[in-house]
Scaffold this active site. Structure first.
Site, short mmCIF file in Angstrom:
data_model
loop_
_atom_site.label_atom_id
_atom_site.label_comp_id
_atom_site.label_asym_id
_atom_site.label_seq_id
_atom_site.Cartn_x
_atom_site.Cartn_y
_atom_site.Cartn_z
N SER A 50 -9.05 3.49 5.30
CA SER A 50 -8.81 2.45 3.95
C SER A 50 -8.67 1.65 3.21
O SER A 50 -9.08 0.48 2.84
CB SER A 50 -7.14 3.02 3.36
OG SER A 50 -7.13 4.24 3.59
N ARG A 100 -2.94 -3.95 0.68
CA ARG A 100 -2.25 -3.24 0.44
C ARG A 100 -1.39 -3.18 -0.91
O ARG A 100 -0.86 -1.27 -1.24
CB ARG A 100 -0.54 -3.78 1.17
CG ARG A 100 -0.76 -2.93 3.03
CD ARG A 100 0.88 -3.57 3.55
NE ARG A 100 0.05 -2.78 4.83
CZ ARG A 100 0.58 -2.13 5.66
NH1 ARG A 100 0.93 -1.11 4.62
NH2 ARG A 100 -0.28 -1.38 7.14
N HIS A 147 -3.67 -0.29 -2.10
CA HIS A 147 -4.02 0.49 -1.38
C HIS A 147 -2.94 2.12 -1.50
O HIS A 147 -3.12 2.64 -2.16
CB HIS A 147 -3.74 0.38 -0.23
CG HIS A 147 -3.51 1.07 0.61
ND1 HIS A 147 -2.10 2.30 1.85
CD2 HIS A 147 -4.44 2.64 1.50
CE1 HIS A 147 -2.03 3.01 2.67
NE2 HIS A 147 -3.59 3.46 2.22
#
Lengths: 209, 209
Positions: free
Chosen positions: B16, B39, B42
């Site tokens: 990812s 993040r 994500h």
């Protein structure tokens, strides 16, 4: 300088939903689906979400009926189960998340899968007629689809399949949409997540805006 | 047909983050900020989020130092506090959400504000040096800014200001960015929410990917 802003929660909701209905293209949703789409867009802060939302035929009706009949809501993550507004639930429905059950880490090791997927094995006693809400882990949605390949696995009433991200999210939702083991709702592609999933649950639970 | 998919959580994270770093434009972030942005992207499932993320100078450093020094994390919603990965925290930091404190509904009525805003009044004993994370309610962020207009109000170390939505979200984040009472991070505009906020906290808490 002190900031002034709208402090009335009901007025904030009303204006938010008015804005969404003015800006988003909601024409392809049925009257039963539209309030779900509006709340999902609200949670995402993005009217463009509309084009990725898919409801299978009868999803909204089946999901509502299951909650009205007292079915539990099975969630893959605590961010989903914590987000459900309890006073909207029509039958004080149980909201279950098994992810932090102490048996899960060992089960995950044995299965060679994530804890999110392993936790679904603990859903089996609750699964029949339940509303399933997967808002985080693609592995959980894939594992659910594999569980449902077994004709002896209990059937949920409906599935909200909205995992988010870059690995497996788009693929697991495409698989759910192709299989449709029961009525379902997805957000196509990478978008999704706990807030959008919670919004769908809260809209199913009550028509109140 | 049984579905096959990546079942190794660590491999899923690695792939990812690789995808995000290949697709997103992260050039303007410092080495300290980049893991936070990755993040947050994500959690949103959207590389386009990058262009809306703003870190004030020193935010990442201040926020990290506060957690290393044992500061608590103050959250506006349970979906935020529940999402914080406890084992990433450097000092077993307290994660506090006062929204469901039984005093809050009455306080909100007296203040003529939302429960989300009223709940911040219960932060005062914890606020000095804390990491504040507002991932849901624009009214909470506006109320925090008004509290901080009082020079006697304790100062948090840093503020993550990421409320989401169509009424007040963009405005409250613009106000935080203009004021900068302490180092802060925002997502400009309507986008934001608990998942993005939690991602920022988890990235601040530990550099582990």
């Amino acid at each position: 300088m002190t900031y002034t802003y709208e402090m009335d929660g009901a007025a904030i909701y009303a204006e938010s939903f008015r804005t969404i209905r003015a800006e988003a293209d909601l024409a392809r949703f049925t009257a039963d689906e539209e309030p779900l789409a509006v709340r999902m867009i609200h949670a995402a802060g993005m009217v463009g979400l509309a084009e990725f939302i898919r409801f299978s035929k009868g999803f909204a009706t089946e999901a509502r009926s299951s909650l009205n009949a007292g079915a539990p809501i099975l969630c893959d993550a605590r961010m989903v189960s914590e987000g459900v507004t309890r006073h909207r639930l029509p039958a004080q429905n149980e909201v279950i998340c098994t992810l932090h059950d102490p048996r899960v880490p060992e089960m995950a090791r044995e299965m060679g899968n994530t804890r999110s997927a392993a936790a679904l094995e603990l859903w089996r006693p609750h699964l029949e007629g339940a509303l399933v809400a997967i808002g985080n882990a693609p592995t959980a949605l894939f594992h659910l689809l594999n569980m449902l390949q077994d004709p002896d696995c209990p059937r949920p009433a409906a599935i909200i399949g909205c995992p988010v991200g870059f690995v497996g999210a788009a693929e697991s939702k495409a698989a759910l949409w192709a299989d449709q083991p029961v009525p379902c709702c997805i957000v196509e592609g990478r978008l999704g997540g706990s807030a959008i999933t919670v919004a769908a649950i809260n809209a199913i639970a009550s028509r109140a805006e």
